[in-house]
Write an enzyme that holds these catalytic residues in place. Sequence first.
Site, mmCIF file in Angstrom:
data_model
loop_
_atom_site.group_PDB
_atom_site.id
_atom_site.type_symbol
_atom_site.label_atom_id
_atom_site.label_comp_id
_atom_site.label_asym_id
_atom_site.label_seq_id
_atom_site.Cartn_x
_atom_site.Cartn_y
_atom_site.Cartn_z
ATOM 1 N N GLN A 36 0.814 -1.216 0.000
ATOM 2 C CA GLN A 36 0.000 0.000 0.000
ATOM 3 C C GLN A 36 0.854 1.276 0.000
ATOM 4 O O GLN A 36 0.399 2.322 0.464
ATOM 5 C CB GLN A 36 -0.913 0.009 1.237
ATOM 6 C CG GLN A 36 -1.821 -1.181 1.368
ATOM 7 C CD GLN A 36 -2.964 -1.136 0.371
ATOM 8 O OE1 GLN A 36 -3.490 -0.080 0.061
ATOM 9 N NE2 GLN A 36 -3.346 -2.281 -0.141
ATOM 10 N N SER B 93 1.990 3.694 -2.144
ATOM 11 C CA SER B 93 1.520 4.962 -2.701
ATOM 12 C C SER B 93 0.172 5.362 -2.107
ATOM 13 O O SER B 93 -0.080 6.543 -1.845
ATOM 14 C CB SER B 93 1.408 4.857 -4.227
ATOM 15 O OG SER B 93 0.479 3.855 -4.607
ATOM 16 N N TYR B 94 -0.688 4.387 -1.870
ATOM 17 C CA TYR B 94 -2.007 4.649 -1.284
ATOM 18 C C TYR B 94 -1.856 5.187 0.132
ATOM 19 O O TYR B 94 -2.476 6.191 0.500
ATOM 20 C CB TYR B 94 -2.806 3.348 -1.292
ATOM 21 C CG TYR B 94 -4.186 3.427 -0.688
ATOM 22 C CD1 TYR B 94 -5.223 4.075 -1.355
ATOM 23 C CD2 TYR B 94 -4.468 2.822 0.536
ATOM 24 C CE1 TYR B 94 -6.511 4.123 -0.814
ATOM 25 C CE2 TYR B 94 -5.741 2.868 1.085
ATOM 26 C CZ TYR B 94 -6.754 3.513 0.411
ATOM 27 O OH TYR B 94 -8.013 3.556 0.949
ATOM 28 N N ALA B 95 -1.021 4.525 0.934
ATOM 29 C CA ALA B 95 -0.802 4.965 2.318
ATOM 30 C C ALA B 95 -0.212 6.367 2.350
ATOM 31 O O ALA B 95 -0.601 7.194 3.184
ATOM 32 C CB ALA B 95 0.114 3.979 3.041
ATOM 33 N N LYS C 276 -2.958 8.902 1.512
ATOM 34 C CA LYS C 276 -3.937 9.016 2.595
ATOM 35 C C LYS C 276 -3.365 9.731 3.813
ATOM 36 O O LYS C 276 -4.061 10.523 4.457
ATOM 37 C CB LYS C 276 -4.448 7.628 2.987
ATOM 38 C CG LYS C 276 -5.350 6.989 1.942
ATOM 39 C CD LYS C 276 -6.550 7.871 1.620
ATOM 40 C CE LYS C 276 -7.601 7.166 0.801
ATOM 41 N NZ LYS C 276 -8.714 8.078 0.439
#
Length: 249
Positions: free
Chosen positions: A149, A151-153, A156
């Site tokens: 995760q 790039s997502y983390a 966010k």
Amino acid sequence: MKFKDKTILVTGGAGGIGKGIVTALAKQGARVAFFDINEDKGKATEEEINEITECMFVKVNLMDKDDLIAGFNKVIDNYSTIHGLVNCAQASKNVSFMDTTEAEFELSFGTGFWPTFHLMKLSYPHLKENQGTIVNFASGAGLEGMPTQTSYAAAKEAIRGISRVAATEWGQDNININIICPIAESEGVRAWRERMPEAYDKMVNEIPLKRLGDCEQDIGRVVAFYLSEEAKFITGQTIMVDGGSVKLR
């Protein structure tokens, strides 16, 4: 009808959690405008919600800043102002840290962080005038550092960071800003369940409440609460709507 005569803008409203939010707000009397890139689903959702309340779908490519600004201006041209903003939309690809490239960051930040940042700034004059509210979306993936995760983390957690700063700076304007981290049974999760039922069951079994949230009943209605007058003394907070999976300290 706590949102009677109020207009709320939601990103990613054509399906999944976004549609759950749009539906929950509509049932509580809001005029709802929503962005989505999927025109067919967007029009279908608009038609469905118009049976409940006034609704406006705007096709927007969130990765195109000019398109985002144009979409926002269409909402203002139609409704004159907004009273609430919900930044829900997000796309990402799950790959290991070593396999993550700039392309994954461009997708995560382009669909999540940058639209959130730009819409917050565009909305500010209207929210200041109306003493409005912003609800932004983050994730336990960032809080917990979940594998694949990266790039997502990062996107966010960046959203959480700017939300807290804006909550501090805009508090004097009576704008409150909170962050929700959900777990929900969206279309994407259901598709994943079909492909990987054992992984799905493992995830559910690790949730203290032993289920995923319903997009409207569990997530949408919490968003509605944080947009309401009842929550006006809450700002800068991260709220886990995840069945007890992550317990903040």
